[in-house]
Design an enzyme around this catalytic site. Structure first.
Site, PDB file in Angstrom:
ATOM      1  N   HIS A 263     -79.533  87.610 -18.458  1.00 15.82           N
ATOM      2  CA  HIS A 263     -80.844  87.069 -18.784  1.00 15.82           C
ATOM      3  C   HIS A 263     -81.104  85.888 -17.879  1.00 15.82           C
ATOM      4  O   HIS A 263     -80.230  85.425 -17.158  1.00 15.82           O
ATOM      5  CB  HIS A 263     -80.916  86.663 -20.259  1.00 15.82           C
ATOM      6  CG  HIS A 263     -79.802  85.761 -20.694  1.00 15.82           C
ATOM      7  ND1 HIS A 263     -78.575  86.255 -21.085  1.00 15.82           N
ATOM      8  CD2 HIS A 263     -79.708  84.414 -20.779  1.00 15.82           C
ATOM      9  CE1 HIS A 263     -77.777  85.247 -21.408  1.00 15.82           C
ATOM     10  NE2 HIS A 263     -78.445  84.114 -21.223  1.00 15.82           N
TER      11      HIS A 263
ATOM     12  N   CYS B  60     -75.472  77.978 -25.459  1.00 16.17           N
ATOM     13  CA  CYS B  60     -75.347  78.479 -24.087  1.00 16.17           C
ATOM     14  C   CYS B  60     -76.498  77.899 -23.277  1.00 16.17           C
ATOM     15  O   CYS B  60     -77.303  77.115 -23.790  1.00 16.17           O
ATOM     16  CB  CYS B  60     -75.330  79.998 -24.035  1.00 16.17           C
ATOM     17  SG  CYS B  60     -76.839  80.803 -24.608  1.00 16.17           S
TER      18      CYS B  60
END
Length: 622
Positions: A539, A377
């Protein structure tokens, strides 16, 4: 057939939705400064015609071309669109929707035909002149042939619409519009069909009823109020939050699962839609532009002077009618309702709206050679960690000796054989690891990566399972997740507010610098942090790791949910991770969900409803 219609609808709305800000700007200027506006001003009103004639169609054409062939396709789409604009005396939205993608398609095919054949040093010359020559040809073609054809088609459609309006049978349109909305053709109908017709009418009369046909929140509001009053279980508990999101936030898709739970409720939204349109017609209601999103605030902002009562009367009427009809069906079904019905309806909704959630690149690694899988990711901090943990657990149960780890895209190792990443990161992943097979997913938790790979491994002899992938010797989880950082029963809100609340908790607890909060928002704007099964893990972007002081996690529980695009998150888990210190907690969550016999649904349902901090703390740190 349905899938083809949905793809066509997504293509139409995909050309308009990115440019909604421009449509709203035009609508505001129109509402304020035309002769019938709030503050008539002849000089400022001179902006109206150029914006609707040139700016909006060119934006649509550029967006359509870019969707097909990137920025180069966008330029060709805009050039081609200029031909139909000049060749017609009306706003050429339909022409732009034809010429934009056509321009992108032609330049894409041309580029593919000369790929690898351009002499070194001539790339810029050939690229620029090919775009110019092809663009000129397309503009001429559009001016001479396509424009007149589209104009003829437009006049035919307009005549048909005027006949329907004159005959007073416009409410019948709700028989088609309301069910189509439930099948996720709402944006296509609103922006691809009704919007262009409405803009032409508003250009001459200062308003149009067509802007109200799809965007009216009344039918959906009536459905949600009926569930709030008469349903049981999760459907009843979630209805108040959904009502706020639908009516005030303008996210109409949130009521679709409630209709899918009980398909007879389509009669309620049709009845509500028809009654609302009848009142709009009777009172001469209309808007100056498409309200997007369909919030009551957006509708009132796009309402011209003197028509607010007419618009509100139509919305109120459709709400009452929809509520009364829906109440009959909801009461009748209340005794049979259970919590699983809403979850199944939401899954059906995702199936209706989405294409398959997993795609595989052409390169395929054979089962007997498959040893190393990477979940990647943007930051390698959260989404990929949980996806990797879930897949690793499945492989262990099946007895397959395959290494599954996670990392940031830029850190994909050279020996990675299979790389799993989000579809929006596909280009970066392939560039970072061109030698690997790539699997692209929509959700890191809800996908069929295991099914794809296990078929290859089925005939491969099993061996002792590798244990090296799970982080070892990590700090005590209690240092990263403190009970005071678990917040229960948070009121439903929008996703940006939820992310900011999680970021503030991380900051107040000393895990991050305050600037990290904006990095979390930037990460969400780049690609969603919703990972499936009612969980989002916001995040920061990878470049914000320098803002992290120490690893930490915070948990916010939203019993009524927070909309992350098309999905609803009930647990928002804010993450700040240095190295791999936080991965134990994420692995615990993934393991708990994966070990649940119902695929994690019971665990998520429990965590969503619990009023005990210990329940969440135990699952996350066990």
């Amino acid at each position: 057939m349905q899938e083809s219609i949905q793809k066509f609808g997504r293509a139409l709305s995909g050309m308009v939705m990115p440019n909604i800000g421009a449509f709203i700007a035009w609508g505001i200027i129109t509402a304020l400064f035309i002769p019938t506006g709030w503050y008539p001003n002849e000089k400022l009103a001179s902006l109206v015609d150029p914006m609707v004639t040139y700016l909006l169609p060119l934006l649509i054409g550029y967006t359509g071309g870019r969707a097909v062939a990137g920025a180069r396709g966008g330029v060709l789409g805009a050039i081609a669109t200029s031909g139909v604009i000049v060749g017609a005396g009306i706003p050429m939205f339909i022409g732009a929707m034809i010429m934009g993608p056509l321009g992108g398609y032609i330049i894409k095919k041309f580029d593919e035909s000369i790929d690898g054949k351009i002499p070194s040093g001539f790339e810029m010359l050939i690229n620029n002149f090919s775009a110019g020559i092809i663009g000129a040809i397309l503009a001429l073609l559009a001016y001479i042939a396509i424009g007149p054809i589209v104009l003829l088609l437009n006049n035919f459609l307009r005549a048909g619409v005027e006949t329907i309006v004159t005959a007073g049978i416009l409410p019948i349109a709700s028989i088609f519009i309301e069910p189509a909305k439930i099948l996720f053709l709402n944006n296509a109908i609103n922006h691809g069909v009704l919007g262009p017709i409405g803009i032409q009418e508003a250009q001459t009369t200062g308003k149009s009823i067509f802007f109200l046909l799809e965007s009216n929140p009344g039918p959906g509001l009536g459905i949600l109020l009926a569930y709030w009053m008469f349903a049981k279980g999760t459907a009843k508990d979630s209805a108040p939050g959904a009502t706020i999101i639908h009516f005030l936030g303008g996210i109409h898709e949130i009521y679709f699962p409630y209709v899918l739970m009980n398909p007879l409720l389509v009669l309620a939204v049709i009845a509500g839609g028809m009654s609302g349109v009848a009142v709009f017609s009777l009172l001469g209601a209309g808007l100056v532009a498409t309200p997007s999103p369909g919030s009551i605030f957006a509708l009132l902002a796009m309402t011209p002077k003197g028509l607010h009562l007419a618009v509100l009367a139509g919305i109120l009427t459709s709400t009452i009618v929809s509520f009364l009809v829906a109440s009959v069906f909801v009461k009748r079904a209340a005794g049979r309702m259970d919590d699983s019905q809403l979850s199944k309806a939401q899954e059906t909704m995702r199936d209706l709206k989405r294409t398959p959630n997993t795609s595989v690149s052409k390169t395929t690694i054979a089962g007997n050679d498959l040893k190393k899988i990477i979940y990647a990711c943007d930051a390698g901090m959260g989404s990929s960690a949980m996806g990797a943990s879930t897949l690793r657990n499945k492989f262990k149960k099946a007895g397959f000796n395959v290494s599954v780890t996670n990392c940031a895209i830029e850190a994909i190792p050279a020996d990675a054989q299979v790389v799993v990443t989000h579809e929006k990161l596909a280009e970066r992943a392939v560039k970072a690891s061109p030698q690997a097979e790539h699997i692209f997913v929509k959700d890191f938790l809800q996908n069929n990566v295991f099914e794809i790979l296990s078929e290859r491994l089925a005939n491969v002899k099993t061996a002792p399972i590798l244990e090296t992938e799970t982080p070892k010797n990590q700090p005590d989880s209690s240092s990263m997740l403190k009970k005071e950082n678990i917040k229960l029963n948070c009121p439903s809100t929008d996703k940006e507010t939820a992310i900011r609340e999680a970021g503030k908790l991380l900051f107040k607890s000393g895990y991050v610098e305050e600037d990290y909060i904006e990095a979390m928002i930037a990460r969400e704007n780049d690609i969603t942090t919703y990972i499936g099964k009612g969980i989002a893990i916001p995040h920061g972007v990878s470049s914000a790791k320098e803002k992290i002081k120490k690893s930490g996690i915070v948990v916010l529980q939203y019993p009524d949910g927070v909309q992350f695009g098309d999905d609803t998150a009930y647990l928002v888990i804010g993450i700040a991770g240095l190295g791999n210190e936080h991965l134990n907690i994420l692995a615990n969550i993934a393991t708990a969900i994966e070990s649940d016999e119902d695929g994690g649904e019971d665990i998520v349902a429990k965590l969503r409803k619990t009023d005990k901090i210990e329940d969440i703390y135990h699952i996350f740190t066990m």
